[in-house]
Scaffold this motif. Sequence first.
Motif, PDB file in Angstrom:
ATOM      1  N   ARG A 156       0.854  -1.350  -0.080  1.00  0.00           N
ATOM      2  CA  ARG A 156      -0.166   0.099   0.125  1.00  0.00           C
ATOM      3  C   ARG A 156       0.962   1.194  -0.047  1.00  0.00           C
ATOM      4  NH1 ARG A 156      -5.244  -1.963   1.502  1.00  0.00           N
ATOM      5  NH2 ARG A 156      -5.287  -3.821   2.462  1.00  0.00           N
ATOM      6  N   ALA A 173      -5.715   5.666  -4.452  1.00  0.00           N
ATOM      7  CA  ALA A 173      -6.745   5.446  -3.503  1.00  0.00           C
ATOM      8  C   ALA A 173      -7.696   4.500  -4.170  1.00  0.00           C
ATOM      9  CB  ALA A 173      -7.351   6.815  -2.928  1.00  0.00           C
ATOM     10  N   LYS A 174      -8.356   4.546  -5.326  1.00  0.00           N
ATOM     11  CA  LYS A 174      -9.221   3.862  -5.737  1.00  0.00           C
ATOM     12  C   LYS A 174      -8.796   2.397  -5.866  1.00  0.00           C
ATOM     13  CE  LYS A 174     -12.813   3.405  -9.144  1.00  0.00           C
ATOM     14  NZ  LYS A 174     -12.645   2.021  -9.367  1.00  0.00           N
ATOM     15  N   SER A 177      -8.594   0.719  -2.672  1.00  0.00           N
ATOM     16  CA  SER A 177     -10.106   0.517  -2.188  1.00  0.00           C
ATOM     17  C   SER A 177     -10.733  -0.746  -2.826  1.00  0.00           C
ATOM     18  CB  SER A 177     -10.748   1.653  -2.061  1.00  0.00           C
ATOM     19  OG  SER A 177     -11.088   2.185  -3.346  1.00  0.00           O
ATOM     20  N   ASP A 178     -10.514  -0.829  -4.095  1.00  0.00           N
ATOM     21  CA  ASP A 178     -11.138  -1.943  -5.145  1.00  0.00           C
ATOM     22  C   ASP A 178     -10.452  -3.239  -4.591  1.00  0.00           C
ATOM     23  OD1 ASP A 178     -12.404  -0.094  -6.485  1.00  0.00           O
ATOM     24  OD2 ASP A 178     -11.477  -0.020  -8.111  1.00  0.00           O
ATOM     25  N   ASP A 180      -9.297  -3.761  -1.346  1.00  0.00           N
ATOM     26  CA  ASP A 180      -9.848  -4.201  -0.095  1.00  0.00           C
ATOM     27  C   ASP A 180     -11.232  -4.560  -0.373  1.00  0.00           C
ATOM     28  OD1 ASP A 180      -7.703  -3.343   1.203  1.00  0.00           O
ATOM     29  OD2 ASP A 180      -8.261  -1.301   1.492  1.00  0.00           O
ATOM     30  N   ALA A 181     -12.005  -4.212  -1.171  1.00  0.00           N
ATOM     31  CA  ALA A 181     -13.531  -4.863  -1.413  1.00  0.00           C
ATOM     32  C   ALA A 181     -13.289  -6.175  -2.150  1.00  0.00           C
ATOM     33  CB  ALA A 181     -14.160  -3.930  -2.584  1.00  0.00           C
TER      34      ALA A 181
END
Length: 325
Positions: A156, A173-174, A177-178, A180-181
């Motif tokens: 990260r 950031a996206k 976050s993708d 993590d999802a």
Amino acid sequence: MRSALTAIAAIALLAACGTTEAPVPEQAASASAEPSAAPVTVTDSRGKEVKLDQPATRVVSLEWAETEILASLGVMPVGAADVKGFAVWNTAVKLDPSVQDVGMRQEPSVDSISALDPDLVVMESDDVELAAQLEKFVPVLVAKGSDATRNLERMREDVTMIATAVGKTDEGAKLLSDFDAALADGKAKIEAAGGAGKPFVMADGWKQGSSISIRLFGKGSLVSEIGGQLGLENAWKGEVDKQWGLGTTDVEGLTVLKDPETRFFYNASDGEDVFADGLAKNAIWKSLPFVEKQQVTRMPDGIWTFGGPLSAQQYADALVKAFTG
């Protein structure tokens, strides 16, 4: 310059005619509306501040993970190390044909890098001599690449650092976050299928003469941490190195893996499948519980086990498929 002089002349003419409002040329108006890119300062894995006059756009990458990350952020590198090898081992992104090969990852060509006139070189090496040589003509950003004490967190940080250097912090950031999802979704699917806490092993291997060496991805390796985030347990407890979380053994060494629930995954993207071919007639290999139960899975080719978020997501998807299929 000519358009600016024309505008000045027009204003003077209008003033002479008694007109107080001057028309603004469309080109000049659009140019003035665009803010200049601000300088960027990033601290790399060496603890060194890398200062750029503006976000880098002409970037050369000397390692596959960083090449992947740059392309994932929407910044296609102008040059990269071992472009041909990248296409074999990392299918998370596809490089443009315009990307120039600058030599091997272990020994890139300084002349080839210089010829591309980059505004940033991203590398993942502790090769102090190479970094110093490159820094004579271009800023160099050194990523950590791996840290077996905190590999997901390290990944990260590498993404965020590179994204900042190239002015793509939102995209970075996206990307995270993708990822993590995807992990959260995968964990839920494995749990629903009754796979929570199940043991797994990840390996690759190579043949030298008649002997086969096996490299295990142990505790702290990136793929081990991905498995852990999915709710799985790495069954390999052998000794591993502190940077990559890797350990080596032979087929006899795999006999410690006695749990019949263990699933064995391996990588053979280069086409040399030592597990299916080299060990097909090996009595010890055939006696292993995961072999007897046909719980051996060759990973899809082109998943780079030392890559960025997109490669990590490919690996996670393959684990989810195996434990829920």
